[in-house]
Design a protein around this motif. Structure first.
Motif, PDB file in Angstrom:
ATOM      1  N   HIS A   1     -25.868 -17.112  57.768  1.00 25.06           N
ATOM      2  CA  HIS A   1     -25.208 -18.394  57.479  1.00 25.06           C
ATOM      3  C   HIS A   1     -23.698 -18.185  57.559  1.00 25.06           C
ATOM      4  CE1 HIS A   1     -25.124 -22.468  55.719  1.00 25.06           C
ATOM      5  NE2 HIS A   1     -24.006 -22.045  55.133  1.00 25.06           N
ATOM      6  N   LYS A   2     -23.003 -19.086  58.261  1.00 27.71           N
ATOM      7  CA  LYS A   2     -21.554 -18.954  58.397  1.00 27.71           C
ATOM      8  C   LYS A   2     -20.863 -19.531  57.155  1.00 27.71           C
ATOM      9  CE  LYS A   2     -19.615 -19.547  62.390  1.00 27.71           C
ATOM     10  NZ  LYS A   2     -19.041 -20.166  63.620  1.00 27.71           N
ATOM     11  N   VAL A   3     -20.155 -18.665  56.429  1.00 22.74           N
ATOM     12  CA  VAL A   3     -19.432 -19.097  55.238  1.00 22.74           C
ATOM     13  C   VAL A   3     -17.934 -18.967  55.504  1.00 22.74           C
ATOM     14  CG1 VAL A   3     -21.291 -18.394  53.689  1.00 22.74           C
ATOM     15  CG2 VAL A   3     -19.427 -16.794  54.179  1.00 22.74           C
ATOM     16  N   ARG A   4     -17.175 -19.671  54.723  1.00 24.47           N
ATOM     17  CA  ARG A   4     -15.717 -19.651  54.876  1.00 24.47           C
ATOM     18  C   ARG A   4     -15.102 -18.864  53.725  1.00 24.47           C
ATOM     19  NH1 ARG A   4     -11.174 -23.332  54.263  1.00 24.47           N
ATOM     20  NH2 ARG A   4      -9.759 -23.019  56.002  1.00 24.47           N
ATOM     21  N   VAL A   5     -14.189 -17.937  54.041  1.00 25.90           N
ATOM     22  CA  VAL A   5     -13.531 -17.096  53.036  1.00 25.90           C
ATOM     23  C   VAL A   5     -12.043 -17.420  53.037  1.00 25.90           C
ATOM     24  CG1 VAL A   5     -12.964 -14.751  52.339  1.00 25.90           C
ATOM     25  CG2 VAL A   5     -15.237 -15.269  53.258  1.00 25.90           C
ATOM     26  N   THR A   6     -11.538 -17.803  51.901  1.00 31.29           N
ATOM     27  CA  THR A   6     -10.113 -18.111  51.734  1.00 31.29           C
ATOM     28  C   THR A   6      -9.591 -17.421  50.488  1.00 31.29           C
ATOM     29  OG1 THR A   6     -10.705 -20.134  50.534  1.00 31.29           O
ATOM     30  CG2 THR A   6     -10.237 -20.357  52.890  1.00 31.29           C
TER      31      THR A   6
ATOM     32  N   THR B   1      -5.723 -22.818  54.186  1.00 32.32           N
ATOM     33  CA  THR B   1      -6.361 -23.825  53.338  1.00 32.32           C
ATOM     34  C   THR B   1      -7.037 -23.090  52.215  1.00 32.32           C
ATOM     35  OG1 THR B   1      -8.270 -23.766  54.781  1.00 32.32           O
ATOM     36  CG2 THR B   1      -6.748 -25.585  55.112  1.00 32.32           C
ATOM     37  N   VAL B   2      -6.345 -22.937  51.121  1.00 34.40           N
ATOM     38  CA  VAL B   2      -6.956 -22.288  49.978  1.00 34.40           C
ATOM     39  C   VAL B   2      -8.066 -23.160  49.423  1.00 34.40           C
ATOM     40  CG1 VAL B   2      -6.515 -21.430  47.661  1.00 34.40           C
ATOM     41  CG2 VAL B   2      -4.842 -21.056  49.457  1.00 34.40           C
ATOM     42  N   VAL B   3      -7.876 -24.454  49.512  1.00 33.46           N
ATOM     43  CA  VAL B   3      -8.932 -25.375  49.085  1.00 33.46           C
ATOM     44  C   VAL B   3      -9.988 -25.437  50.170  1.00 33.46           C
ATOM     45  CG1 VAL B   3      -9.441 -27.740  48.424  1.00 33.46           C
ATOM     46  CG2 VAL B   3      -7.259 -26.705  47.779  1.00 33.46           C
TER      47      VAL B   3
ATOM     48  N   VAL C   1     -15.358 -18.181  48.377  1.00 37.63           N
ATOM     49  CA  VAL C   1     -16.344 -18.334  49.443  1.00 37.63           C
ATOM     50  C   VAL C   1     -16.893 -19.759  49.374  1.00 37.63           C
ATOM     51  CG1 VAL C   1     -18.427 -17.415  50.506  1.00 37.63           C
ATOM     52  CG2 VAL C   1     -16.928 -15.895  49.185  1.00 37.63           C
ATOM     53  N   SER C   2     -16.738 -20.519  50.451  1.00 42.16           N
ATOM     54  CA  SER C   2     -17.186 -21.917  50.494  1.00 42.16           C
ATOM     55  C   SER C   2     -18.128 -22.133  51.677  1.00 42.16           C
ATOM     56  CB  SER C   2     -15.977 -22.847  50.590  1.00 42.16           C
ATOM     57  OG  SER C   2     -15.215 -22.542  51.748  1.00 42.16           O
TER      58      SER C   2
ATOM     59  N   ASN D   1     -11.319 -15.962  59.010  1.00 43.11           N
ATOM     60  CA  ASN D   1     -11.599 -17.214  58.314  1.00 43.11           C
ATOM     61  C   ASN D   1     -13.085 -17.396  58.010  1.00 43.11           C
ATOM     62  OD1 ASN D   1     -10.852 -19.542  57.079  1.00 43.11           O
ATOM     63  ND2 ASN D   1     -10.534 -20.732  58.937  1.00 43.11           N
ATOM     64  N   HIS D   2     -13.972 -17.056  58.938  1.00 41.59           N
ATOM     65  CA  HIS D   2     -15.404 -17.266  58.758  1.00 41.59           C
ATOM     66  C   HIS D   2     -16.156 -15.933  58.854  1.00 41.59           C
ATOM     67  CE1 HIS D   2     -14.242 -21.439  59.746  1.00 41.59           C
ATOM     68  NE2 HIS D   2     -15.278 -21.769  58.996  1.00 41.59           N
TER      69      HIS D   2
END
Length: 359
Positions: free
Chosen positions: A281-286, A116-118, A210-211, A269-270
């Motif tokens: 804080h858990k961030v998401r990397v794509t 999931t790039v988005v 980073v989301s 992923n995280h």
């Protein structure tokens, strides 16, 4: 004696005659043999000539046949060589097309491998429905930047009939303080809006997105924290070349100087990053996907409720002039009506008006 000598002479003549007759007969016989031999030789010569002519004719025919065979084989060889050349060219084209397809396949595979790039966003059904329409249309929010010249104003009315009436009158005498007035002209607004957009996308090999970031943090502080975390090799990172915060999405983009750093980070992923008060804080990397617009189709769109006013002199401060314009065009006696928005740009200045979809 005399008679005996005469007889001897006659006998000699007779013998000589007989001898000569024998020689003559012998000559005749030899002549006949010679004639027969000449005839035989002539016959042999004629036979030899016939055989020679036949042999020559056969050789000519064989030569012509050989030439025909050689020409046929040469044409066949030329045809085979031409076919081989064409097959070689087709093979090269096929190899080139195969390489292009493999490259496209690799890009598609790379894009497919991006889970999931988005960034993920939580969604919920609120009970609203709408017509299906075209299910393949990608809906975007319209936001058009309109450069305004100095000495102009934009007025948006509640009712488009009022805007059309103001435009039809064209020239307006706007009363200011006392008996002073200015003359302005009203014009319709035509904007070029996109109707169809084609875009090629590709994964940036040295960038990450980073989301799932905390919404209440200052963007610069947030970028500092992210750069500090992802620049450490112990966290799988490396030297950061640049960073950027996306105000519209609340996500951050980090670009690394080294190769394969972004790839290694996106395989996990995280990530837990220390962002606030020693709290991770858990961030998401794509992977970060960049797009290039390849084709845009546009059309002219009239703003039904908006009017452009021109020729406004700088005779008072901007706020007072905007108030005067709004008061004048709100009055029905001046052809106006209820106004939803007004923007005045004084002479000698430049500004950009933002037009959004009228919902």
């Amino acid at each position: 004696m005399a008679d005996g000598g005469l007889l001897d002479s006659l006998e000699g003549v007779k013998e000589e005659t007989i001898r000569q007759q024998g020689l003559y007969d012998k000559l005749i016989t030899e002549q006949q043999k010679l004639v027969k031999a000449c005839s035989d030789r002539e016959k042999m010569a004629n036979e030899f000539r016939d055989r020679f002519l036949k042999t020559t004719s056969a050789l000519e025919q064989a030569k012509e046949k050989h030439l025909e065979t050689m020409n046929f084989k040469k044409e066949k060889l030329d045809s085979l060589q031409q076919e081989q050349t064409q097959l070689g060219e087709e093979l090269k084209r096929a190899e080139t097309a195969l390489k292009e397809q493999e490259a496209k396949h690799a890009e598609l595979q790379k894009a497919t491998n991006v889970i999931t790039v988005v960034p993920r966003r939580e969604v919920v059904f609120r009970g609203a429905t709408k017509d299906v329409g075209n299910p393949h249309v990608f809906d975007t929010k319209t936001l058009i930047k309109y450069p305004m010249e100095g000495g102009t104003a934009l007025i948006t009315f509640e009712d488009e009939i009022v805007a059309q009436k103001v435009q039809s009158l064209q020239t307006h005498k706007v009363t200011l303080e006392g008996e002073c007035y200015i003359t302005v002209e009203a014009h319709p607004i035509q904007l070029m809006v996109p109707t169809s957009v084609q875009m090629d996308t590709q994964v940036c090999p040295q960038s990450i997105l980073v989301s799932q970031l905390p919404p209440d943090m200052d963007s610069e502080v947030l970028l500092d924290k992210l750069e500090l975390h992802f620049s450490k090799s112990i966290n799988g990172g490396g030297e950061v070349a640049s960073r950027h915060f996306q105000e519209d999405t609340g996500n951050a983009v980090l670009v690394f100087k080294g190769d394969n750093i972004a790839l290694g980070l996106t395989q996990k992923n995280h990530h837990e990053v220390l962002l606030q008060k020693k709290q991770k804080h858990k961030v998401r990397v794509t992977p970060f996907v960049n797009g290039t617009i390849t084709r845009v189709e546009t059309k002219a769109l009239a703003c039904a409720r908006s009017v452009l006013l021109t020729g406004i002199p700088a005779v008072m401060d901007a706020d007072s002039m905007q108030d005067m314009l709004e008061i004048f065009f709100q009055k029905g006696s001046n052809g106006g009506g209820e106004i939803s928005n007004t923007l005045y740009n004084p002479a000698g200045q430049t500004t950009v008006a933002l037009f959004e979809e009228d919902v």
